[in-house]
Design a protein around this motif. Structure first.
Motif, short mmCIF file in Angstrom:
data_model
loop_
_atom_site.label_atom_id
_atom_site.label_comp_id
_atom_site.label_asym_id
_atom_site.label_seq_id
_atom_site.Cartn_x
_atom_site.Cartn_y
_atom_site.Cartn_z
N GLY A 1 1.98 4.74 7.75
CA GLY A 1 1.81 4.08 6.54
C GLY A 1 0.94 5.02 5.06
O GLY A 1 1.59 4.87 4.44
N VAL A 2 0.72 5.89 5.49
CA VAL A 2 -0.30 7.01 4.67
C VAL A 2 0.76 7.88 4.10
O VAL A 2 0.81 7.82 2.91
CB VAL A 2 -1.05 7.30 4.79
N ALA B 1 0.90 -0.24 10.66
CA ALA B 1 1.92 0.83 9.56
C ALA B 1 2.24 -0.21 8.40
O ALA B 1 2.75 0.56 7.43
CB ALA B 1 3.58 1.49 10.47
N ARG B 2 2.64 -1.02 7.86
CA ARG B 2 3.24 -1.81 7.32
C ARG B 2 2.19 -2.29 6.00
O ARG B 2 1.61 -1.98 4.98
CB ARG B 2 4.48 -2.79 7.01
N VAL B 3 1.23 -2.13 6.45
CA VAL B 3 -0.62 -2.87 5.93
C VAL B 3 -0.33 -1.89 5.43
O VAL B 3 -1.01 -1.60 4.45
CB VAL B 3 -1.49 -3.60 6.39
N MET B 4 -0.90 -0.39 6.12
CA MET B 4 -0.77 0.49 5.26
C MET B 4 -0.19 0.81 4.59
O MET B 4 -0.56 1.92 3.01
CB MET B 4 -1.61 1.47 6.11
N ARG B 5 1.16 1.34 4.22
CA ARG B 5 2.49 1.67 3.62
C ARG B 5 1.95 1.17 2.54
O ARG B 5 2.02 1.03 1.35
CB ARG B 5 3.25 1.34 4.05
N GLY B 6 1.49 -0.96 2.18
CA GLY B 6 1.83 -1.45 1.33
C GLY B 6 0.51 -1.21 0.43
O GLY B 6 0.40 -1.30 -0.69
N ALA B 7 -0.48 -0.83 1.45
CA ALA B 7 -2.10 -0.41 0.44
C ALA B 7 -2.07 0.95 -0.27
O ALA B 7 -2.39 0.52 -1.48
CB ALA B 7 -3.20 -0.69 1.63
N SER C 1 -8.02 2.48 0.42
CA SER C 1 -6.84 1.83 0.90
C SER C 1 -6.72 1.54 2.36
O SER C 1 -5.88 0.63 3.15
CB SER C 1 -5.76 2.59 0.63
N VAL C 2 -7.73 1.87 3.37
CA VAL C 2 -8.27 1.81 4.98
C VAL C 2 -8.64 0.48 5.10
O VAL C 2 -8.41 0.36 6.26
CB VAL C 2 -9.20 2.24 4.96
#
Length: 315
Positions: free
Chosen positions: A129-130, A193-199, A231-232
């Protein structure tokens, strides 16, 4: 005329003498989001109850010998399907094993699977995600494609295919704890991964990130000093909720006979064995199912409380 002027000059102000201005109140230090969230969590009864339950369950998993002195694998057929009593609080199963002792020792494998799977999924999903959210363009397109491919795999079907490849020395299908951890990690990192990418995509557009970039900050500095710490939080919330779901998934796989297998003990293994003899008694099924339900519910309640505390929109 002079007397009137003198009286006027010496007249007392009806408002009285001017009082000294009060000292400015000492302003409280600005609290961070984490400090506010912690204060809200401490005041949240649902969080305190779930945390107390989880602490007890983790203690049982770490030190099962403190809660029972009975060997969970010491079975005696003469006690087969005996009900709860003073000598065996949860009774005995079909093989004459102490259900209470097995429930206590089964906690360890179930918690290990949940914690390790969540930790590995957190690392893999967070990294994907990052990278995708921060660099964008072809990096994001490639990682998003890989994530969508894994999302298209049915969880149970993929788990069956993977776990069937684990065999013991005799060539028999036998998936141990780490095999289940690897399988659930492979099929479970995509949501994080999706949650981290959006954040990350939201944080990298913030003014302080733009300012750091304009001041010549390196890519690694912007990522690890500015983007990642801010974003974590959503990822941690999702991981907390997912931990309970992972424990339930392990029990499901073991119940289907493709997860942890005897002589290893877990709640899923106990439920799978008990349901085959359910007509002879409910107690071998009731107690491990109850522990599983309480554990999953505790982690879900904890995740909901953490989400409510860290979500600025709910303040």
């Amino acid at each position: 005329m002079s007397d009137t002027t003198q009286k006027t000059d010496t007249a007392v102000d009806p408002a009285g003498p001017t009082a000294p201005a009060p000292a400015p109140a000492k302003q409280d230090k600005t609290r961070s989001l984490a400090q506010d969230a912690f204060r809200d969590l401490v005041r949240n009864k649902m969080f305190m109850v779930s945390a107390f339950l989880i602490f007890g369950i983790v203690t049982i998993a770490a030190f099962p010998g403190l809660f029972t002195s009975v060997d969970p694998l010491a079975c005696d057929l003469k006690h087969s399907m005996e009900g709860p009593s003073g000598s065996a609080w949860f009774g005995y199963n079909f093989q004459g094993c102490d259900v209470y002792s097995q429930t206590i020792y089964g906690t360890r494998n179930s918690i290990i699977v949940g914690v390790l799977t969540t930790a590995f999924s957190l690392v893999i999903g967070g990294l994907v995600g990052v990278l995708g959210g921060f660099f964008g363009k072809w990096t994001d397109a490639l990682l998003s494609f890989v994530t969508n491919v894994f999302f298209g795999l049915p969880l149970l079907l993929a788990a069956i295919v993977i776990l069937n490849n684990f065999r013991d020395d005799k060539g028999m299908r036998n998936a141990g704890v780490m095999a289940v951890v690897i399988t659930l990690t492979v099929v479970g990192w995509m949501s994080m991964a999706r949650v981290m990418r959006g954040a990350v995509m939201q944080v990298k557009q913030a003014d302080y990130v733009t300012a750091a970039r304009s001041l010549g900050a390196s890519t690694s500095r912007m990522m690890f000093r500015h983007v990642l710490p801010n974003s974590v939080t959503p990822l941690i919330v999702v991981a907390t909720i997912s931990l309970g779901a992972v424990i339930g998934a392990e029990a499901t796989l073991s119940f289907l006979g493709i997860g942890i297998r005897p002589p290893a003990i877990s709640w899923g293994v106990m439920i799978s064995e008990a349901q085959q003899r359910i007509s002879s008694g409910l107690h071998p099924l009731l107690f491990p199912s109850g522990m599983l339900t309480i554990t999953v519910l505790a982690f879900i309640m904890l995740g909901d409380a953490v989400r409510d505390a860290f979500d600025p929109k709910l303040r």
